[in-house]
Design a protein around this motif. Structure first.
Motif, mmCIF file in Angstrom:
data_model
loop_
_atom_site.group_PDB
_atom_site.id
_atom_site.type_symbol
_atom_site.label_atom_id
_atom_site.label_comp_id
_atom_site.label_asym_id
_atom_site.label_seq_id
_atom_site.Cartn_x
_atom_site.Cartn_y
_atom_site.Cartn_z
ATOM 1 N N CYS A 113 0.728 -1.177 0.202
ATOM 2 C CA CYS A 113 -0.098 0.025 0.021
ATOM 3 C C CYS A 113 0.979 1.112 -0.135
ATOM 4 O O CYS A 113 0.355 2.252 -0.417
ATOM 5 N N TYR A 114 2.120 1.131 0.461
ATOM 6 C CA TYR A 114 2.947 2.475 0.546
ATOM 7 C C TYR A 114 3.432 2.898 -0.708
ATOM 8 O O TYR A 114 2.665 4.418 -0.769
ATOM 9 N N PRO A 115 3.525 2.511 -1.723
ATOM 10 C CA PRO A 115 3.591 3.298 -2.967
ATOM 11 C C PRO A 115 2.353 3.961 -3.517
ATOM 12 O O PRO A 115 2.303 5.060 -3.974
ATOM 13 N N ARG A 166 14.317 -0.619 -0.865
ATOM 14 C CA ARG A 166 13.848 -1.722 0.323
ATOM 15 C C ARG A 166 12.528 -2.400 0.136
ATOM 16 O O ARG A 166 12.332 -3.221 0.849
ATOM 17 N N SER A 167 11.718 -1.361 -0.547
ATOM 18 C CA SER A 167 10.404 -1.980 -0.736
ATOM 19 C C SER A 167 10.156 -2.587 -2.228
ATOM 20 O O SER A 167 9.182 -3.256 -2.456
ATOM 21 N N GLY A 168 10.968 -2.101 -2.980
ATOM 22 C CA GLY A 168 10.841 -2.559 -4.647
ATOM 23 C C GLY A 168 10.575 -4.041 -4.696
ATOM 24 O O GLY A 168 9.512 -4.337 -5.496
ATOM 25 N N TYR A 169 11.266 -4.829 -4.267
ATOM 26 C CA TYR A 169 11.278 -6.352 -4.724
ATOM 27 C C TYR A 169 10.118 -7.002 -4.384
ATOM 28 O O TYR A 169 9.547 -7.666 -4.699
ATOM 29 N N GLU A 170 9.996 -6.643 -2.792
ATOM 30 C CA GLU A 170 8.706 -7.040 -2.239
ATOM 31 C C GLU A 170 7.289 -6.766 -2.989
ATOM 32 O O GLU A 170 6.473 -7.483 -3.186
ATOM 33 N N PHE A 171 7.545 -5.472 -3.397
ATOM 34 C CA PHE A 171 6.042 -4.902 -3.818
ATOM 35 C C PHE A 171 6.006 -5.595 -5.283
ATOM 36 O O PHE A 171 4.935 -6.083 -5.646
ATOM 37 N N ALA A 172 7.216 -5.769 -6.111
ATOM 38 C CA ALA A 172 6.995 -6.471 -7.504
ATOM 39 C C ALA A 172 6.700 -7.902 -7.420
ATOM 40 O O ALA A 172 6.054 -8.616 -8.232
ATOM 41 N N SER A 180 -4.898 -12.196 -4.393
ATOM 42 C CA SER A 180 -5.124 -11.312 -3.316
ATOM 43 C C SER A 180 -4.408 -10.322 -2.800
ATOM 44 O O SER A 180 -4.906 -9.111 -2.131
ATOM 45 N N SER A 181 -3.406 -9.850 -3.420
ATOM 46 C CA SER A 181 -2.475 -8.807 -3.121
ATOM 47 C C SER A 181 -3.161 -7.575 -3.867
ATOM 48 O O SER A 181 -2.974 -6.416 -3.452
ATOM 49 N N LEU A 182 -3.763 -8.089 -4.898
ATOM 50 C CA LEU A 182 -4.402 -6.775 -5.886
ATOM 51 C C LEU A 182 -5.349 -6.111 -4.901
ATOM 52 O O LEU A 182 -5.593 -5.047 -4.799
ATOM 53 N N LEU A 183 -6.177 -7.154 -4.123
ATOM 54 C CA LEU A 183 -7.203 -6.393 -3.282
ATOM 55 C C LEU A 183 -6.584 -5.749 -2.076
ATOM 56 O O LEU A 183 -7.222 -4.714 -1.937
ATOM 57 N N VAL A 184 -5.445 -5.946 -1.659
ATOM 58 C CA VAL A 184 -4.920 -5.213 -0.526
ATOM 59 C C VAL A 184 -4.367 -3.821 -1.196
ATOM 60 O O VAL A 184 -4.684 -2.659 -0.748
ATOM 61 N N SER A 201 -7.529 -1.710 -1.602
ATOM 62 C CA SER A 201 -7.805 -1.119 -0.410
ATOM 63 C C SER A 201 -7.061 -0.047 0.007
ATOM 64 O O SER A 201 -7.506 1.082 0.382
ATOM 65 N N GLY A 202 -5.659 -0.135 -0.096
ATOM 66 C CA GLY A 202 -4.769 0.889 0.343
ATOM 67 C C GLY A 202 -5.191 2.160 -0.705
ATOM 68 O O GLY A 202 -5.178 3.273 -0.163
ATOM 69 N N ALA A 203 -5.347 2.003 -2.020
ATOM 70 C CA ALA A 203 -5.612 2.868 -2.675
ATOM 71 C C ALA A 203 -6.972 3.689 -2.473
ATOM 72 O O ALA A 203 -6.824 4.893 -2.677
ATOM 73 N N ILE A 204 -7.881 2.872 -2.172
ATOM 74 C CA ILE A 204 -9.140 3.508 -1.847
ATOM 75 C C ILE A 204 -8.875 4.295 -0.394
ATOM 76 O O ILE A 204 -9.560 5.422 -0.423
ATOM 77 N N ALA A 205 -8.339 3.716 0.699
ATOM 78 C CA ALA A 205 -8.248 4.747 1.706
ATOM 79 C C ALA A 205 -7.440 5.931 1.563
ATOM 80 O O ALA A 205 -7.859 6.859 1.943
ATOM 81 N N THR A 206 -6.449 5.747 0.694
ATOM 82 C CA THR A 206 -5.481 6.770 0.812
ATOM 83 C C THR A 206 -6.382 8.200 -0.230
ATOM 84 O O THR A 206 -6.202 9.359 0.140
ATOM 85 N N THR A 207 -6.924 7.444 -1.443
ATOM 86 C CA THR A 207 -7.700 8.453 -1.980
ATOM 87 C C THR A 207 -9.059 9.136 -1.423
ATOM 88 O O THR A 207 -9.212 10.493 -1.564
ATOM 89 N N PHE A 208 -9.539 8.258 -0.614
ATOM 90 C CA PHE A 208 -10.720 8.999 0.382
ATOM 91 C C PHE A 208 -10.229 10.038 1.217
ATOM 92 O O PHE A 208 -10.747 11.145 1.477
ATOM 93 N N SER A 209 -9.059 9.670 1.989
ATOM 94 C CA SER A 209 -8.524 10.618 3.034
ATOM 95 C C SER A 209 -8.060 11.834 2.293
ATOM 96 O O SER A 209 -8.428 12.980 2.845
#
Length: 547
Positions: free
Chosen positions: A164-166, A448-454, A461-465, A468-476
């Motif tokens: 969700c960080y990126p 440090r986050s690039g490989y885990e993200f890729a 299931s990761s796409l849903l995460v 969800s992160g994009a929805i929460a960030t955009t909402f806020s």
């Protein structure tokens, strides 16, 4: 190539920083990522292999340097904001975060996420590392490391956070860009409005007026200024043919001439009341009074107000204006000078050299950083971040390496000095250290986050995460911008700093600063960052403990 980058972290750092800066300067229809591009270049390099990453020290050191220098430069304005609209802004920011927490609870129920995933989504979508660290600490204290599910439970928040960080960065930047274009925000006009309210402006003008209004006879300049709420500073006064400095106790008479500094609109308003604009400016006469712009480099005058310096008693001198960074503003008796300020001083011609020596006027001294005060200040911040604060119902939270140095910087920046220790850093040096810290932070987090993200992004299931992160960030981000700008009438320049602070996101703050071209975002960011950091830690811990 991968082996080369893995074995040479300095090469990786400067490569990511250089390419990031280059891409950040590319503009497409007025949009550019700016320094935030370093983060995304870091993600791209980190995705090449798990070994292509910068040491943890890189982003930790960069984060500490960045937040501490931000705190130092914004300390005085942060304290002032709490006395005015700062409380409202903090309550607004906390309300946004509570709404995001409730939204994450709803997304957890909708997509059947675990509590660890939900906490990771909240920490990642609001890009807050201290919140994630506190979640992991809570799990370690309440779950046995030898249990079969321990590894999975410990990794869930981290994976959700990295996914969700990126998006947490990009969605905030995108929301700022889209809404500022949709609302056609004029940041220069906002800055001018702020200048009229606070006395800060980049367009100060000087005007000389002949006194013709008989009602001002025998009235002091100080009384007139307070009675009519004039946002000007009187500098020179010609009385019975004698040119002298216009202090507040000067009593005007018809036929006198007075010289003042302020915004064009305010000086015209004052001139219309006092009399008529004089054909010849008083500043043209330098036979008796001279003026000079002087650098403040003497530590003895830093952290003291103009009233405490006693310039009138020492030199019969008066500071007409102060230039801090790229902005001029009108001083008053409570104005505290900082290293690197440039003061326009008016004084008797034969005493100008004494005045220059008193302020320092050394450009070389301004390029130096007091390592003792910097080291002590950051040490105090790191120790503050380590202090455990008890929470209701058990458990603790810590400000961490982000919140501790920031709070320390804010407090020390507001104090200015403690005995012989000058906490402030020259403006140019502060900007340089801030930039270096931000680049190191963004490059470190990205690699440090690039490989885990890729590796996770292709998992359904990761796409849903990620969604969800994009929805929460955009909402806020969208919600905070709309409510803040349209309902609370917060200036957009300050508001995008507040939104960056709500997401505790240096990359978004850097983008906001590039959009405005002034310090308004920094003031909004530092006004809410400390309480926002604490609120995120509390909400993340509630998510992991109650769900």
């Amino acid at each position: 190539m991968i082996h080369l980058l893995s074995e040479n972290f300095l090469l990786l750092l400067f490569l990511v920083a250089g390419i990031g800066y280059l891409i950040g300067k590319i503009r497409i229809k007025g949009f550019s990522l700016g320094i935030a591009a370093v983060l995304f270049v870091g993600l791209a390099f980190g995705a090449l292999a798990p070994s292509v990453e910068l040491p943890e020290f890189c982003h930790l050191f960069g984060l500490v340097l960045f937040v501490y220098t931000i705190g130092l430069s914004s300390g005085p304005s942060f304290i002032a904001s709490l006395r005015s609209g700062g409380l409202r802004e903090n309550l607004f920011a906390i309300s946004v975060l509570i709404s995001v927490g409730l939204l994450v609870v709803g997304l957890k129920e909708l997509f059947e996420f675990s509590a660890g995933i939900a906490a990771g989504i909240f920490a990642g979508s609001t890009t807050n590392t201290p919140a994630l660290a506190n979640v992991i600490q809570y799990l370690r204290e309440h779950i046995s490391a030898n249990s079969e599910t321990a590894v999975k439970l410990f990794s869930e928040p981290v994976i959700a956070y990295s996914l969700c960080y990126p998006g947490g960065v990009l969605c905030v930047i995108g929301a700022i860009y889209v809404l500022q274009r949709a609302w056609r925000v004029d940041y220069k006009a906002e800055m001018q409005t702020l200048a009229q309210e606070t006395g800060e402006t980049g367009t100060l003008t000087t005007l000389t007026v002949k006194i013709t209004n008989p009602t001002v006879a025998d009235t002091t300049l100080g009384a007139l200024r307070q009675q009519h709420h004039w946002g000007v500073r009187f500098v020179r006064w010609l009385h019975h043919g004698h040119l002298q400095l216009a202090f507040d106790d000067a009593r005007l008479q018809p036929g006198d001439f007075v010289n003042m500094i302020g915004s064009p609109e305010e000086t015209r308003r004052v001139a219309a009341f006092l009399g008529e604009v004089a054909p010849r400016p008083l500043e043209d006469d330098r036979s008796n009074l001279d003026f000079r712009r002087i650098f403040v480099s003497n530590p003895e005058v830093v952290g003291k107000t103009l009233a405490q310096l006693g310039l009138r008693e020492r030199f019969e001198a008066r500071v007409a204006r102060v230039r801090r960074g790229d902005h001029d503003f009108l001083p008053n008796g409570n104005t505290m000078l900082l290293l690197g300020d440039r003061v326009r001083v008016v004084a008797p011609k034969d005493r100008m050299e004494e005045v220059s020596k008193f302020f320092g006027d050394s450009y070389k001294a301004l390029s130096e950083v007091d390592i003792i005060s910097l080291g002590v200040g950051i040490t105090l911040g790191l120790l503050l971040g380590l202090l455990p604060v008890p929470l209701p119902g058990g458990g603790t939270f810590k400000l961490g390496i982000a919140g501790g140095p920031l709070v320390a910087g804010l407090v020390l920046g507001a104090i200015g000095r403690s005995g012989t220790i000058i906490w402030s850093i020259p403006y140019s040096a502060n900007l340089t250290l801030r930039q270096i810290g931000l680049v190191m932070f963004l490059a470190g987090v990205g690699t440090r986050s690039g490989y885990e993200f890729a590796s996770q992004v292709s998992d359904p299931s990761s796409l849903l995460v990620i969604l969800s992160g994009a929805i929460a960030t955009t909402f806020s981000a969208m919600g905070a911008l709309f409510i803040g700008y349209k309902l609370l009438r917060i200036p957009m320049g300050r508001l995008i700093g507040i939104v960056s602070g709500i997401h505790t996101q240096p990359a978004a703050l850097a983008f906001a600063n590039e959009q405005t071209g002034n310090d308004m975002p920094n003031m909004g960011y530092t006004a809410v960052f400390p309480l926002v950091t604490i609120t995120k830690i509390l909400i993340a811990q509630l998510l992991i403990s109650l769900l």
